[in-house]
Design a protein around this motif. Sequence first.
Motif, PDB file in Angstrom:
ATOM      1  N   GLY A  86      38.956  43.429  53.123  1.00  0.00           N
ATOM      2  CA  GLY A  86      38.584  42.119  52.597  1.00  0.00           C
ATOM      3  C   GLY A  86      39.112  41.888  51.200  1.00  0.00           C
ATOM      4  N   MET A  87      39.055  42.924  50.359  1.00  0.00           N
ATOM      5  CA  MET A  87      39.565  42.792  48.996  1.00  0.00           C
ATOM      6  C   MET A  87      41.073  42.603  48.984  1.00  0.00           C
ATOM      7  SD  MET A  87      37.154  45.738  47.241  1.00  0.00           S
ATOM      8  CE  MET A  87      37.776  45.536  45.573  1.00  0.00           C
ATOM      9  N   LEU A  88      41.766  43.296  49.890  1.00  0.00           N
ATOM     10  CA  LEU A  88      43.211  43.140  49.978  1.00  0.00           C
ATOM     11  C   LEU A  88      43.591  41.742  50.457  1.00  0.00           C
ATOM     12  CD1 LEU A  88      44.174  46.627  51.494  1.00  0.00           C
ATOM     13  CD2 LEU A  88      44.498  45.854  49.128  1.00  0.00           C
ATOM     14  N   MET A  89      42.827  41.240  51.422  1.00  0.00           N
ATOM     15  CA  MET A  89      43.080  39.881  51.902  1.00  0.00           C
ATOM     16  C   MET A  89      42.840  38.861  50.788  1.00  0.00           C
ATOM     17  SD  MET A  89      41.450  39.930  55.748  1.00  0.00           S
ATOM     18  CE  MET A  89      41.740  38.184  55.924  1.00  0.00           C
ATOM     19  N   ARG A  90      41.825  39.158  49.979  1.00  0.00           N
ATOM     20  CA  ARG A  90      41.517  38.240  48.886  1.00  0.00           C
ATOM     21  C   ARG A  90      42.660  38.196  47.872  1.00  0.00           C
ATOM     22  NH1 ARG A  90      36.942  35.548  47.254  1.00  0.00           N
ATOM     23  NH2 ARG A  90      37.639  34.033  45.715  1.00  0.00           N
ATOM     24  N   ARG A  91      43.301  39.325  47.648  1.00  0.00           N
ATOM     25  CA  ARG A  91      44.451  39.347  46.744  1.00  0.00           C
ATOM     26  C   ARG A  91      45.585  38.489  47.286  1.00  0.00           C
ATOM     27  NH1 ARG A  91      44.603  45.860  45.299  1.00  0.00           N
ATOM     28  NH2 ARG A  91      42.580  45.907  44.221  1.00  0.00           N
ATOM     29  N   VAL A  92      45.755  38.518  48.598  1.00  0.00           N
ATOM     30  CA  VAL A  92      46.772  37.673  49.224  1.00  0.00           C
ATOM     31  C   VAL A  92      46.435  36.197  49.000  1.00  0.00           C
ATOM     32  CG1 VAL A  92      47.829  36.984  51.408  1.00  0.00           C
ATOM     33  CG2 VAL A  92      47.384  39.410  50.946  1.00  0.00           C
ATOM     34  N   VAL A  93      45.142  35.866  49.150  1.00  0.00           N
ATOM     35  CA  VAL A  93      44.701  34.495  48.937  1.00  0.00           C
ATOM     36  C   VAL A  93      44.964  34.068  47.489  1.00  0.00           C
ATOM     37  CG1 VAL A  93      42.680  32.973  48.836  1.00  0.00           C
ATOM     38  CG2 VAL A  93      42.978  34.535  50.775  1.00  0.00           C
ATOM     39  N   ASN A  94      44.676  34.949  46.545  1.00  0.00           N
ATOM     40  CA  ASN A  94      44.880  34.622  45.132  1.00  0.00           C
ATOM     41  C   ASN A  94      46.349  34.385  44.812  1.00  0.00           C
ATOM     42  OD1 ASN A  94      42.128  34.864  44.608  1.00  0.00           O
ATOM     43  ND2 ASN A  94      42.285  37.042  44.105  1.00  0.00           N
ATOM     44  N   VAL A  95      47.202  35.245  45.360  1.00  0.00           N
ATOM     45  CA  VAL A  95      48.641  35.065  45.146  1.00  0.00           C
ATOM     46  C   VAL A  95      49.103  33.760  45.783  1.00  0.00           C
ATOM     47  CG1 VAL A  95      50.932  35.970  45.677  1.00  0.00           C
ATOM     48  CG2 VAL A  95      49.113  37.530  44.949  1.00  0.00           C
ATOM     49  N   SER A  96      48.580  33.452  46.962  1.00  0.00           N
ATOM     50  CA  SER A  96      48.932  32.202  47.640  1.00  0.00           C
ATOM     51  C   SER A  96      48.494  30.994  46.823  1.00  0.00           C
ATOM     52  CB  SER A  96      48.282  32.150  49.025  1.00  0.00           C
ATOM     53  OG  SER A  96      48.714  33.233  49.819  1.00  0.00           O
ATOM     54  N   LEU A  97      47.312  31.117  46.178  1.00  0.00           N
ATOM     55  CA  LEU A  97      46.842  30.031  45.317  1.00  0.00           C
ATOM     56  C   LEU A  97      47.825  29.796  44.171  1.00  0.00           C
ATOM     57  CD1 LEU A  97      44.668  28.027  44.273  1.00  0.00           C
ATOM     58  CD2 LEU A  97      43.657  29.960  43.039  1.00  0.00           C
ATOM     59  N   GLY A  98      48.280  30.886  43.543  1.00  0.00           N
ATOM     60  CA  GLY A  98      49.232  30.747  42.452  1.00  0.00           C
ATOM     61  C   GLY A  98      50.525  30.076  42.898  1.00  0.00           C
ATOM     62  N   ILE A  99      50.999  30.454  44.080  1.00  0.00           N
ATOM     63  CA  ILE A  99      52.229  29.853  44.609  1.00  0.00           C
ATOM     64  C   ILE A  99      52.013  28.372  44.898  1.00  0.00           C
ATOM     65  CG2 ILE A  99      53.832  29.870  46.552  1.00  0.00           C
ATOM     66  CD1 ILE A  99      53.366  32.911  46.739  1.00  0.00           C
ATOM     67  N   LEU A 100      50.856  28.030  45.496  1.00  0.00           N
ATOM     68  CA  LEU A 100      50.552  26.637  45.819  1.00  0.00           C
ATOM     69  C   LEU A 100      50.496  25.777  44.556  1.00  0.00           C
ATOM     70  CD1 LEU A 100      49.618  24.420  47.830  1.00  0.00           C
ATOM     71  CD2 LEU A 100      47.263  25.191  47.393  1.00  0.00           C
ATOM     72  N   ILE A 101      49.773  26.261  43.544  1.00  0.00           N
ATOM     73  CA  ILE A 101      49.654  25.484  42.303  1.00  0.00           C
ATOM     74  C   ILE A 101      51.023  25.343  41.633  1.00  0.00           C
ATOM     75  CG2 ILE A 101      48.605  25.413  40.027  1.00  0.00           C
ATOM     76  CD1 ILE A 101      46.676  24.841  42.343  1.00  0.00           C
ATOM     77  N   GLY A 102      51.808  26.414  41.674  1.00  0.00           N
ATOM     78  CA  GLY A 102      53.154  26.342  41.095  1.00  0.00           C
ATOM     79  C   GLY A 102      54.025  25.318  41.802  1.00  0.00           C
ATOM     80  N   TRP A 103      53.970  25.319  43.126  1.00  0.00           N
ATOM     81  CA  TRP A 103      54.776  24.377  43.909  1.00  0.00           C
ATOM     82  C   TRP A 103      54.340  22.931  43.661  1.00  0.00           C
ATOM     83  CZ3 TRP A 103      59.103  23.732  46.427  1.00  0.00           C
ATOM     84  CH2 TRP A 103      59.227  22.685  47.339  1.00  0.00           C
ATOM     85  N   TRP A 119      44.334  31.847  35.217  1.00  0.00           N
ATOM     86  CA  TRP A 119      45.524  31.177  34.683  1.00  0.00           C
ATOM     87  C   TRP A 119      45.713  29.778  35.261  1.00  0.00           C
ATOM     88  CZ3 TRP A 119      48.524  31.446  30.616  1.00  0.00           C
ATOM     89  CH2 TRP A 119      48.516  32.610  29.856  1.00  0.00           C
ATOM     90  N   THR A 120      45.222  29.531  36.463  1.00  0.00           N
ATOM     91  CA  THR A 120      45.303  28.163  36.990  1.00  0.00           C
ATOM     92  C   THR A 120      44.435  27.226  36.161  1.00  0.00           C
ATOM     93  OG1 THR A 120      43.538  28.558  38.626  1.00  0.00           O
ATOM     94  CG2 THR A 120      45.822  28.916  39.341  1.00  0.00           C
ATOM     95  N   PHE A 121      43.279  27.720  35.687  1.00  0.00           N
ATOM     96  CA  PHE A 121      42.449  26.908  34.792  1.00  0.00           C
ATOM     97  C   PHE A 121      43.157  26.679  33.466  1.00  0.00           C
ATOM     98  CE2 PHE A 121      39.006  28.026  37.685  1.00  0.00           C
ATOM     99  CZ  PHE A 121      38.198  26.899  37.653  1.00  0.00           C
ATOM    100  N   ARG A 122      43.788  27.711  32.940  1.00  0.00           N
ATOM    101  CA  ARG A 122      44.511  27.560  31.677  1.00  0.00           C
ATOM    102  C   ARG A 122      45.671  26.582  31.827  1.00  0.00           C
ATOM    103  NH1 ARG A 122      44.851  33.973  29.850  1.00  0.00           N
ATOM    104  NH2 ARG A 122      42.614  34.213  29.336  1.00  0.00           N
ATOM    105  N   TRP A 123      46.342  26.654  32.937  1.00  0.00           N
ATOM    106  CA  TRP A 123      47.449  25.742  33.209  1.00  0.00           C
ATOM    107  C   TRP A 123      46.935  24.308  33.303  1.00  0.00           C
ATOM    108  CZ3 TRP A 123      52.000  24.339  32.562  1.00  0.00           C
ATOM    109  CH2 TRP A 123      52.758  23.594  33.472  1.00  0.00           C
ATOM    110  N   LEU A 124      45.733  24.150  33.821  1.00  0.00           N
ATOM    111  CA  LEU A 124      45.134  22.821  33.918  1.00  0.00           C
ATOM    112  C   LEU A 124      44.897  22.226  32.528  1.00  0.00           C
ATOM    113  CD1 LEU A 124      43.765  20.443  35.335  1.00  0.00           C
ATOM    114  CD2 LEU A 124      41.686  21.839  35.540  1.00  0.00           C
ATOM    115  N   ILE A 125      44.307  22.986  31.608  1.00  0.00           N
ATOM    116  CA  ILE A 125      44.047  22.425  30.284  1.00  0.00           C
ATOM    117  C   ILE A 125      45.348  22.148  29.549  1.00  0.00           C
ATOM    118  CG2 ILE A 125      43.782  24.673  29.124  1.00  0.00           C
ATOM    119  CD1 ILE A 125      41.913  21.374  28.385  1.00  0.00           C
ATOM    120  N   VAL A 126      46.375  22.961  29.778  1.00  0.00           N
ATOM    121  CA  VAL A 126      47.681  22.697  29.161  1.00  0.00           C
ATOM    122  C   VAL A 126      48.223  21.357  29.648  1.00  0.00           C
ATOM    123  CG1 VAL A 126      50.102  23.441  29.095  1.00  0.00           C
ATOM    124  CG2 VAL A 126      48.274  25.120  28.754  1.00  0.00           C
TER     125      VAL A 126
END
Length: 566
Positions: free
Chosen positions: A352-369, A200-207
């Motif tokens: 590791g997979m759980l930590m990665r989910r945290v990273v992904n959520v953090s990415l969404g928050i960062l891009i939103g901010w 969705w960050t890529f989709r948000w970029l093209i928008v």
Amino acid sequence: METSVSEVRRRRAEEKFCSGNEANTDGEKEKRLQSLQTGSYWLTRVVLLRSVAFIYFVAFGVAYSQNKQLIGDRGLMPCRDYLDSVKRYVGGKIGVAALAYTPSILWFMDWSNMDANLDGVALLGLVLSGFVVATGMANMVMMATLWLLYHSLVNVGQLWYSFGWESQLLETGFLSIFLCPTWTLSQVPRRCPPSLVCIWTFRWLIVRIMLGAGLIKIRGDKCWRDLTCMDYHYETQPVPNPMSYYMHHSPWWFHHFETLSNHFIELIVPFFTFLGRRMCMVNGTLQILFQVVLIVSGNLSFLNWLTIVPSLACFDDASLAFLFHSGAGAKVTVLKIQEDEVAGRTLKPTKGMLMRRVVNVSLGILIGWLSVPVVLNLLSSRQVMNTSFDPLRIVNTYGAFGSITKERTEVIFQGTLSPNPNDPETVWEEYQFLCKPGDIYRRPCLISPYHYRLDWLMWFAAFQTYEQSEWVIHMAGRLLANDSTVLSLMDHNPFQGRESPRWVRGEHFRYKFSLPGSASAVEGKWWLRKRIGAYFPPVDLEGLRGYFRSRNWPHPHIPTKGKIKP
């Protein structure tokens, strides 16, 4: 007993499917491989990574072949001088302030040979991006390295790297980091499923790219509102290609249709992204087709190729399956993963997979901010385009051709061996650039996605004055010395193998495409031109000495007669 036999049969069937060695399973396997489930993005990730890596490969190729001449030790704008000026500005030392102002690994390299540093960065980028293009495999370390390397070049590239596609590549490259596993090299890393947040960050970029481009046009030049901009665009764009010639001569109604279509694609279609899978795919398809038209009709660097990349995130595995052969390992593996998910045999999440989910959520928050000021800019009547609100250029504003040049003008460099530049009998000989219009008989070039940075900047210089583009005079001085560094960026040096010119001047011309079928076109003329006047007066090396000294430029030296300085 029956359960055990069934389990054995199931495993054997799976082995036959995955190996593809049984002739009687080929048809079944082909059918199953064409029915990947919707809503997964394993193959999408492979396509995205390869596409981003391809753009990186082109960008680093441009850097390797041109950076030394533009920002190297003897370049027109040496990056060492720029870093020195930043260092003085922030207090005279290389620290946090310097890195925040100009993030670049060049700070920590040996400045005595900046050419070698620039080549090393570009070559490493070529190797890493080439590997990803060839294999479709990448991890976070590799993609982060590519992002860091290109960031280091953009931030010292000054005027030559001042365009929107540089920030767009950095933002796209930043998002691609989070598509990958941390260390693993695999096209389909089972323990690192593609994050829907990242998609969705890529989709948000093209928008944002398309809305930014559409809004800046509507708010900018009146010709976008009265549908006449395309009457001029093909002829006056920075570097036309052969198709531009024919597109320019299309009938008026076709140009009006193009302009309306442009507004529809940029202002309406992006909202399809939020209307479900099918409409999102419609958006992706229309955006890609739109960029292909732009690629065919002009040489806009790798901008249009790059804009295709986030549009690919509009497609899931089921829609991209046709790009992969039936026996391709990635496609077989994805189908097996989907079958396991349907059967409830998914992998148990690891730490590791759980930590990665945290990273992904953090990415969404960062891009939103970081998107807040960008959205406010889109809504503002004072919208600016191609601007970054953070030094790392993670989320940026975009836009293109907010105003259209109605007439094409060109600066033509000319040199002479005559001692008197004011003599009416003086013979002036023209330099030719690699791609920009000059010789009226030369067909427009076709170079996209490659990019000649000097040719591009000459387009801007033509509707400015030489006082506003002082590097033009720097270049004139280098031509007076037959300097091979600058001449390597040009197509024709009329003084090749001869003594250096005594004088160099800049002439200003108005260019127009010839009319197909006219006498001029029959003669082989692609362009018609008319002299406007002098762009800068004749200059010689002695006369430039004080000018160069006042700007701390090294004064060029004339090489041995008949030879070009190495």
